[in-house]
Scaffold this motif. Sequence first.
Motif, PDB file in Angstrom:
ATOM      1  N   VAL A 250       0.863  -1.176   0.000  1.00  0.00           N
ATOM      2  CA  VAL A 250       0.000   0.000   0.000  1.00  0.00           C
ATOM      3  C   VAL A 250       0.897   1.223   0.000  1.00  0.00           C
ATOM      4  O   VAL A 250       1.809   1.332   0.828  1.00  0.00           O
ATOM      5  N   LYS A 251       0.650   2.142  -0.929  1.00  0.00           N
ATOM      6  CA  LYS A 251       1.437   3.376  -1.021  1.00  0.00           C
ATOM      7  C   LYS A 251       0.487   4.561  -1.106  1.00  0.00           C
ATOM      8  O   LYS A 251      -0.541   4.490  -1.783  1.00  0.00           O
ATOM      9  N   ILE A 252       0.865   5.627  -0.417  1.00  0.00           N
ATOM     10  CA  ILE A 252       0.088   6.864  -0.472  1.00  0.00           C
ATOM     11  C   ILE A 252       1.035   8.001  -0.802  1.00  0.00           C
ATOM     12  O   ILE A 252       2.073   8.156  -0.160  1.00  0.00           O
ATOM     13  N   ARG A 253       0.670   8.771  -1.830  1.00  0.00           N
ATOM     14  CA  ARG A 253       1.438   9.962  -2.192  1.00  0.00           C
ATOM     15  C   ARG A 253       0.680  11.173  -1.672  1.00  0.00           C
ATOM     16  O   ARG A 253      -0.540  11.263  -1.803  1.00  0.00           O
ATOM     17  N   CYS A 254       1.430  12.098  -1.067  1.00  0.00           N
ATOM     18  CA  CYS A 254       0.800  13.331  -0.609  1.00  0.00           C
ATOM     19  C   CYS A 254       1.775  14.487  -0.777  1.00  0.00           C
ATOM     20  O   CYS A 254       2.974  14.278  -0.975  1.00  0.00           O
ATOM     21  N   SER A 255       1.221  15.685  -0.719  1.00  0.00           N
ATOM     22  CA  SER A 255       2.071  16.870  -0.798  1.00  0.00           C
ATOM     23  C   SER A 255       2.695  17.104   0.572  1.00  0.00           C
ATOM     24  O   SER A 255       2.216  16.585   1.578  1.00  0.00           O
ATOM     25  N   ALA A 256       3.756  17.898   0.598  1.00  0.00           N
ATOM     26  CA  ALA A 256       4.391  18.219   1.869  1.00  0.00           C
ATOM     27  C   ALA A 256       3.453  19.040   2.747  1.00  0.00           C
ATOM     28  O   ALA A 256       3.665  19.171   3.934  1.00  0.00           O
ATOM     29  N   LYS A 257       2.398  19.538   2.159  1.00  0.00           N
ATOM     30  CA  LYS A 257       1.381  20.275   2.915  1.00  0.00           C
ATOM     31  C   LYS A 257       0.330  19.326   3.489  1.00  0.00           C
ATOM     32  O   LYS A 257      -0.495  19.713   4.284  1.00  0.00           O
ATOM     33  N   GLY A 258       0.360  18.049   3.075  1.00  0.00           N
ATOM     34  CA  GLY A 258      -0.542  17.043   3.624  1.00  0.00           C
ATOM     35  C   GLY A 258      -1.714  16.677   2.739  1.00  0.00           C
ATOM     36  O   GLY A 258      -2.544  15.855   3.116  1.00  0.00           O
ATOM     37  N   ARG A 259      -1.792  17.220   1.541  1.00  0.00           N
ATOM     38  CA  ARG A 259      -2.878  16.906   0.616  1.00  0.00           C
ATOM     39  C   ARG A 259      -2.612  15.544  -0.023  1.00  0.00           C
ATOM     40  O   ARG A 259      -1.552  15.294  -0.567  1.00  0.00           O
ATOM     41  N   ILE A 260      -3.580  14.628   0.057  1.00  0.00           N
ATOM     42  CA  ILE A 260      -3.435  13.299  -0.537  1.00  0.00           C
ATOM     43  C   ILE A 260      -3.536  13.430  -2.053  1.00  0.00           C
ATOM     44  O   ILE A 260      -4.475  14.013  -2.587  1.00  0.00           O
ATOM     45  N   ILE A 261      -2.541  12.874  -2.736  1.00  0.00           N
ATOM     46  CA  ILE A 261      -2.492  12.939  -4.194  1.00  0.00           C
ATOM     47  C   ILE A 261      -2.938  11.621  -4.815  1.00  0.00           C
ATOM     48  O   ILE A 261      -3.632  11.608  -5.820  1.00  0.00           O
ATOM     49  N   GLY A 262      -2.538  10.511  -4.204  1.00  0.00           N
ATOM     50  CA  GLY A 262      -2.914   9.229  -4.785  1.00  0.00           C
ATOM     51  C   GLY A 262      -2.696   8.077  -3.822  1.00  0.00           C
ATOM     52  O   GLY A 262      -1.918   8.184  -2.870  1.00  0.00           O
ATOM     53  N   VAL A 263      -3.399   6.988  -4.069  1.00  0.00           N
ATOM     54  CA  VAL A 263      -3.303   5.769  -3.276  1.00  0.00           C
ATOM     55  C   VAL A 263      -3.090   4.614  -4.246  1.00  0.00           C
ATOM     56  O   VAL A 263      -3.791   4.523  -5.262  1.00  0.00           O
ATOM     57  N   ALA A 264      -2.128   3.751  -3.946  1.00  0.00           N
ATOM     58  CA  ALA A 264      -1.887   2.558  -4.762  1.00  0.00           C
ATOM     59  C   ALA A 264      -1.980   1.335  -3.861  1.00  0.00           C
ATOM     60  O   ALA A 264      -1.330   1.275  -2.819  1.00  0.00           O
ATOM     61  N   ILE A 265      -2.807   0.371  -4.266  1.00  0.00           N
ATOM     62  CA  ILE A 265      -3.013  -0.851  -3.483  1.00  0.00           C
ATOM     63  C   ILE A 265      -2.699  -2.039  -4.376  1.00  0.00           C
ATOM     64  O   ILE A 265      -3.243  -2.168  -5.479  1.00  0.00           O
ATOM     65  N   ASP A 266      -1.813  -2.900  -3.898  1.00  0.00           N
ATOM     66  CA  ASP A 266      -1.445  -4.096  -4.640  1.00  0.00           C
ATOM     67  C   ASP A 266      -2.677  -4.984  -4.820  1.00  0.00           C
ATOM     68  O   ASP A 266      -3.497  -5.130  -3.908  1.00  0.00           O
ATOM     69  N   ASP A 267      -2.815  -5.580  -6.000  1.00  0.00           N
ATOM     70  CA  ASP A 267      -3.974  -6.426  -6.313  1.00  0.00           C
ATOM     71  C   ASP A 267      -4.137  -7.591  -5.336  1.00  0.00           C
ATOM     72  O   ASP A 267      -5.262  -8.044  -5.092  1.00  0.00           O
ATOM     73  N   SER A 268      -3.050  -8.068  -4.748  1.00  0.00           N
ATOM     74  CA  SER A 268      -3.140  -9.219  -3.842  1.00  0.00           C
ATOM     75  C   SER A 268      -3.957  -8.909  -2.591  1.00  0.00           C
ATOM     76  O   SER A 268      -4.434  -9.825  -1.920  1.00  0.00           O
ATOM     77  N   LEU A 269      -4.142  -7.635  -2.293  1.00  0.00           N
ATOM     78  CA  LEU A 269      -4.913  -7.256  -1.104  1.00  0.00           C
ATOM     79  C   LEU A 269      -6.392  -7.045  -1.397  1.00  0.00           C
ATOM     80  O   LEU A 269      -7.175  -6.760  -0.491  1.00  0.00           O
ATOM     81  N   MET A 270      -6.790  -7.201  -2.630  1.00  0.00           N
ATOM     82  CA  MET A 270      -8.170  -6.920  -3.024  1.00  0.00           C
ATOM     83  C   MET A 270      -9.061  -8.155  -2.862  1.00  0.00           C
ATOM     84  O   MET A 270      -9.731  -8.593  -3.786  1.00  0.00           O
ATOM     85  N   GLN A 271      -9.085  -8.686  -1.662  1.00  0.00           N
ATOM     86  CA  GLN A 271      -9.910  -9.851  -1.352  1.00  0.00           C
ATOM     87  C   GLN A 271     -10.714  -9.525  -0.091  1.00  0.00           C
ATOM     88  O   GLN A 271     -10.182  -8.918   0.842  1.00  0.00           O
ATOM     89  N   PRO A 272     -11.970  -9.914  -0.048  1.00  0.00           N
ATOM     90  CA  PRO A 272     -12.785  -9.613   1.132  1.00  0.00           C
ATOM     91  C   PRO A 272     -12.153 -10.099   2.441  1.00  0.00           C
ATOM     92  O   PRO A 272     -12.263  -9.440   3.464  1.00  0.00           O
TER      93      PRO A 272
END
Length: 112
Positions: free
Chosen positions: A43-65
């Motif tokens: 799981v990766k989260i990109r944000c600005s140095a000001k704290g604004r969330i820019i994007g979220v990346a989730i590996d496909d292997s975690l996409m299970q109920p």
Amino acid sequence: MKSMEEMIKAAQAAAETIQKQMTESQSKLDGIEVEGAAGGGLVKIRCSAKGRIIGVAIDDSLMQPSEKGILEDLIAAAFNDARAKADEVAGQEMARMQSGMGLPPGFKLPGM
């Protein structure tokens, strides 16, 4: 010796300069990106140095109920990692800006 009016004008000019530099610094912080990660990069989260969330990346292997709880924990951990990095970068930028203004280290400007 300067008159009181000249001193007030000089103080106002200095305050305007500081305000302009603060506005520029805040804009610059919003343009600096950091990345937080959790679960070995699943799981990766990109944000600005000001704290604004820019994007979220989730590996496909975690996409299970059955992995929902783990995924939620990893998202929170990645966000906290990104936020810590954003705070560090913001602190460095503010220290650099303050030293350019001739302010003492650790001096806290209002609104910072």
